[in-house]
Design a protein around this motif. Structure first.
Motif, PDB file in Angstrom:
ATOM      1  N   UNK A  48       0.824  -1.220   0.000  1.00 52.04           N
ATOM      2  CA  UNK A  48       0.000   0.000   0.000  1.00 52.04           C
ATOM      3  C   UNK A  48       0.854   1.264   0.000  1.00 52.04           C
ATOM      4  N   UNK A  49       0.284   2.361  -0.532  1.00 51.28           N
ATOM      5  CA  UNK A  49       1.029   3.610  -0.721  1.00 51.28           C
ATOM      6  C   UNK A  49       1.552   4.181   0.592  1.00 51.28           C
ATOM      7  N   UNK A  50       0.731   4.172   1.658  1.00 51.85           N
ATOM      8  CA  UNK A  50       1.174   4.753   2.928  1.00 51.85           C
ATOM      9  C   UNK A  50       2.377   4.009   3.478  1.00 51.85           C
ATOM     10  N   UNK A  51       2.396   2.698   3.260  1.00 51.39           N
ATOM     11  CA  UNK A  51       3.516   1.896   3.738  1.00 51.39           C
ATOM     12  C   UNK A  51       4.764   2.167   2.891  1.00 51.39           C
ATOM     13  N   UNK A  52       4.571   2.315   1.579  1.00 52.55           N
ATOM     14  CA  UNK A  52       5.681   2.632   0.691  1.00 52.55           C
ATOM     15  C   UNK A  52       6.329   3.965   1.072  1.00 52.55           C
ATOM     16  N   UNK A  56      10.124   4.194   2.215  1.00 53.13           N
ATOM     17  CA  UNK A  56      11.024   5.037   1.420  1.00 53.13           C
ATOM     18  C   UNK A  56      11.700   6.089   2.296  1.00 53.13           C
ATOM     19  N   UNK A  57      10.952   6.685   3.209  1.00 51.97           N
ATOM     20  CA  UNK A  57      11.516   7.684   4.107  1.00 51.97           C
ATOM     21  C   UNK A  57      12.642   7.092   4.941  1.00 51.97           C
ATOM     22  N   UNK A  58      12.407   5.921   5.500  1.00 61.45           N
ATOM     23  CA  UNK A  58      13.441   5.280   6.307  1.00 61.45           C
ATOM     24  C   UNK A  58      14.626   4.858   5.449  1.00 61.45           C
ATOM     25  N   UNK A  59      14.349   4.348   4.242  1.00 60.11           N
ATOM     26  CA  UNK A  59      15.421   3.909   3.353  1.00 60.11           C
ATOM     27  C   UNK A  59      16.378   5.053   3.014  1.00 60.11           C
ATOM     28  N   UNK A  60      15.822   6.234   2.724  1.00 56.98           N
ATOM     29  CA  UNK A  60      16.660   7.344   2.271  1.00 56.98           C
ATOM     30  C   UNK A  60      17.205   8.183   3.413  1.00 56.98           C
ATOM     31  N   UNK A  61      16.562   8.124   4.586  1.00 58.71           N
ATOM     32  CA  UNK A  61      16.936   9.053   5.664  1.00 58.71           C
ATOM     33  C   UNK A  61      18.284   8.719   6.282  1.00 58.71           C
ATOM     34  N   UNK A  62      18.393   7.570   6.938  1.00 63.20           N
ATOM     35  CA  UNK A  62      19.649   7.205   7.558  1.00 63.20           C
ATOM     36  C   UNK A  62      20.167   8.277   8.509  1.00 63.20           C
ATOM     37  N   UNK A  63      21.479   8.402   8.566  1.00 60.18           N
ATOM     38  CA  UNK A  63      22.106   9.422   9.397  1.00 60.18           C
ATOM     39  C   UNK A  63      22.188  10.765   8.695  1.00 60.18           C
ATOM     40  N   UNK A  64      21.939  10.762   7.378  1.00 62.75           N
ATOM     41  CA  UNK A  64      22.133  11.954   6.570  1.00 62.75           C
ATOM     42  C   UNK A  64      21.437  13.212   7.054  1.00 62.75           C
ATOM     43  N   UNK A 188      11.137  -5.685   6.233  1.00 63.58           N
ATOM     44  CA  UNK A 188      11.028  -4.280   5.841  1.00 63.58           C
ATOM     45  C   UNK A 188       9.572  -3.845   5.764  1.00 63.58           C
ATOM     46  N   UNK A 189       8.745  -4.639   5.112  1.00 61.11           N
ATOM     47  CA  UNK A 189       7.341  -4.269   4.928  1.00 61.11           C
ATOM     48  C   UNK A 189       6.538  -4.244   6.216  1.00 61.11           C
ATOM     49  N   UNK A 190       6.961  -5.017   7.217  1.00 67.11           N
ATOM     50  CA  UNK A 190       6.203  -5.107   8.465  1.00 67.11           C
ATOM     51  C   UNK A 190       6.691  -4.135   9.550  1.00 67.11           C
ATOM     52  N   UNK A 191       7.998  -4.001   9.706  1.00 67.76           N
ATOM     53  CA  UNK A 191       8.531  -3.210  10.817  1.00 67.76           C
ATOM     54  C   UNK A 191       8.787  -1.747  10.465  1.00 67.76           C
ATOM     55  N   UNK A 192       9.169  -1.468   9.223  1.00 71.53           N
ATOM     56  CA  UNK A 192       9.634  -0.125   8.897  1.00 71.53           C
ATOM     57  C   UNK A 192       8.576   0.969   8.997  1.00 71.53           C
ATOM     58  N   UNK A 193       7.324   0.682   8.673  1.00 68.46           N
ATOM     59  CA  UNK A 193       6.316   1.729   8.878  1.00 68.46           C
ATOM     60  C   UNK A 193       6.253   2.199  10.339  1.00 68.46           C
ATOM     61  N   UNK A 194       6.456   1.287  11.284  1.00 69.17           N
ATOM     62  CA  UNK A 194       6.437   1.654  12.704  1.00 69.17           C
ATOM     63  C   UNK A 194       7.613   2.570  13.013  1.00 69.17           C
ATOM     64  N   UNK A 195       8.812   2.203  12.528  1.00 62.86           N
ATOM     65  CA  UNK A 195       9.991   3.033  12.748  1.00 62.86           C
ATOM     66  C   UNK A 195       9.866   4.375  12.030  1.00 62.86           C
ATOM     67  N   UNK A 196       9.174   4.370  10.884  1.00 63.74           N
ATOM     68  CA  UNK A 196       8.953   5.616  10.168  1.00 63.74           C
ATOM     69  C   UNK A 196       8.153   6.603  10.998  1.00 63.74           C
ATOM     70  N   UNK A 197       7.138   6.099  11.665  1.00 66.44           N
ATOM     71  CA  UNK A 197       6.331   6.947  12.547  1.00 66.44           C
ATOM     72  C   UNK A 197       7.185   7.472  13.706  1.00 66.44           C
ATOM     73  N   UNK A 198       8.033   6.601  14.258  1.00 64.62           N
ATOM     74  CA  UNK A 198       8.923   7.028  15.350  1.00 64.62           C
ATOM     75  C   UNK A 198       9.861   8.132  14.888  1.00 64.62           C
ATOM     76  N   UNK A 199      10.373   8.013  13.664  1.00 63.89           N
ATOM     77  CA  UNK A 199      11.290   9.014  13.129  1.00 63.89           C
ATOM     78  C   UNK A 199      10.611  10.371  13.014  1.00 63.89           C
ATOM     79  N   UNK A 200       9.373  10.373  12.528  1.00 65.49           N
ATOM     80  CA  UNK A 200       8.623  11.621  12.376  1.00 65.49           C
ATOM     81  C   UNK A 200       8.314  12.224  13.748  1.00 65.49           C
TER      82      UNK A 200
END
Length: 488
Positions: A48-52, A56-64, A188-200
């Motif tokens: 789904x788009x929201x998960x993508x 994507x945010x977590x994939x590109x963000x990193x320490x940068x 990636x598909x299951x855990x990363x959306x949760x970490x994405x929310x934490x990052x925001x």
């Protein structure tokens, strides 16, 4: 403070206004995407788009957007302008372009796309360049969080093995192997959306903490505030990296391009994730500018803190702006953010090599054959000087972004679309990359008297070469765009 709020508003408005212009130029339609047409259950999986967007945010963000923004803040609040304008006019365009082109070419990696539009020599260069960059990125994003975890436990009174960076580095690399190897939707598909929310949430918490703890964000000034008087051009433009534009994103966008149900998701998934990263970078740059005192108008406080290690600086800012539960959440975001970029960096490296040698990635043994040497190379690089690896990563980042933008420019030209959308930032990034290569201490280390004109001349030469290629007749056998038929 007003400058910060204006830049924040411009970033949000840029997503809707300039992002829509980018979307219109590329013209996404209803044809079948690789995720639907190929769908191998490993790398091509519909999500789904929201998960993508969150992945994507977590994939590109990193320490940068955190480390890079803090490093850039050493030059002063002029960094706000580069983060804001770079994100809207360059970074978002770059990420959208590669993601969209990848969907049009069966989920091809950036090196393969480069070959299609810039020729086989550039394809070979990009294959080697992107694999080396990805292994460096994966390594940087393993060493950084390992140090953060050890520091956090040590500051909380922990002792022994749990405060040993090497121990945590080993665990991170083991996790990277697992995440690189298994199908994309399993971890990636299951855990990363949760970490994405934490990052925001973490970025919002630090941003609010700046105001609630009485810090004042200085207004934009263009003067150089770096204590060492290191020139703003091109050093700041390379140091910020992921917070404005990053070639690393060109290696990550194809991962999500292989999982999009529709091309029309490109605006939110690719351009939107870059804007979100720009906002995160803006918050951290503001924190670095506001929290630390200046001496004689120079950013000595921030520079001295960064000299103690980037992890120590992040921990200190989290402590001063949040505290309590907030610091735990913030550190979770800062740790999860690079880890979730590091594993996808190695995953992207596997896919680049697989595309290079035409290795089918559905059989697990063939994935294993590629994963092991890549992780061993990462383990070796992790023992090198972290600061040196980071600097080479930063320059490699911007050079890859330059090449990706020229690739997109040729794609737009061959499809009869407004190629200036990408040609202008490609020219700018050419000047940044070449100038840095000539004057940076870890590169040629020549005087700016030489580096500045060489960088400008090189950028003009690249633009002239591109314009020449748009004027010449198509050569026999030249690779043309692949346009799949629209689905009924």
């Amino acid at each position: 403070m007003i400058s910060f709020l204006v830049c924040l508003a411009v970033l949000v408005a840029g997503y809707f206004i300039y992002g829509s212009i980018v979307d219109k130029v590329y013209g996404p339609d209803d044809r079948e995407t690789p995720a639907v047409r190929i769908n191998d259950g490993v790398d091509f999986v519909v999500m789904p788009r929201w998960k993508l967007f969150l992945i994507q945010l977590l994939n590109i963000a990193g320490l940068g957007p955190i480390y890079g923004a803090l490093a850039g803040a050493q030059w002063g609040t002029s960094v706000f302008l580069w983060i804001t304008l770079g994100t809207i006019l360059a970074g978002g365009v770059h990420d959208f372009s590669v993601g969209f082109m990848s969907m049009r070419h069966d989920g091809a990696s950036v090196s393969e796309l480069t070959g299609m539009y810039l020729g086989n020599i550039m394809k070979t260069i990009m294959r080697v360049f992107s694999v080396v960059l990805l292994v460096m990125v994966g390594t940087v994003f393993a060493v950084g969080p390992a140090g953060l975890i050890a520091l956090l436990i040590g500051n909380q009174g922990g002792t022994g093995l749990l405060t040993n960076t090497t121990f945590w580095l080993t665990l991170v690399l083991i996790y990277y192997f697992i995440a690189t190897f298994v199908p994309i939707d399993k971890i990636i598909g299951k855990l990363y959306p949760v970490f994405g929310i934490c990052l925001i949430v973490m970025a919002v918490g630090v941003g609010i903490g700046i105001f609630t703890h009485g810090y004042t964000i200085p207004e934009i000034q263009l003067s150089n505030l770096h204590p060492s008087n290191t020139p703003i051009w091109p050093m700041m433009f390379v140091s910020v990296a992921c917070g404005a534009i990053s070639g690393f994103h060109a290696t990550q966008s194809p991962l999500m391009a292989r999982c999009c149900r529709s091309e029309k998701e490109s605006h939110m998934v690719f351009y939107g994730a870059m804007v979100c990263e720009g906002i995160i970078a803006l918050v951290w740059a503001a924190a670095g500018s506001a929290v630390y005192a200046k001496t004689g108008g120079l950013t000595t406080g921030l520079t001295d803190m960064l000299a103690n290690g980037q992890a120590a600086c992040v921990y200190d800012i989290c402590t001063k702006t949040m505290g309590g539960f907030g610091i735990v959440l913030a550190m979770l975001g800062v740790i999860a953010c690079p880890i979730t970029s590091g594993d996808t960096a190695f995953r992207s490296a596997r896919l680049v090599v697989a595309d290079w040698f035409k290795v089918d990635q559905k059989p697990y043994m063939k994935r294993l054959v590629l994963c092991v040497p890549l992780l061993l190379a990462g383990a070796f690089i992790s023992q090198l000087n972290y600061g040196v690896v980071w600097r080479y990563f930063s320059w490699s980042n911007q050079t890859l972004a330059m090449i990706a933008l020229w690739t997109a420019s040729m794609y737009l030209f061959r499809n009869g679309r407004q190629y200036w959308l990408t040609a202008v930032p490609a020219t700018f990034m050419s000047a940044v990359s070449v100038t840095y290569f000539f004057c940076a201490p870890e590169c040629l280390h020549l005087s700016t008297v030489i580096a500045y004109p060489v960088g400008i001349i090189a950028a003009i030469a690249f633009l002239a070469l591109f314009i020449y290629n748009t004027r010449r007749p198509a050569q026999h056998g030249e690779k043309q765009p692949v346009n799949h038929k629209k689905s009924a």
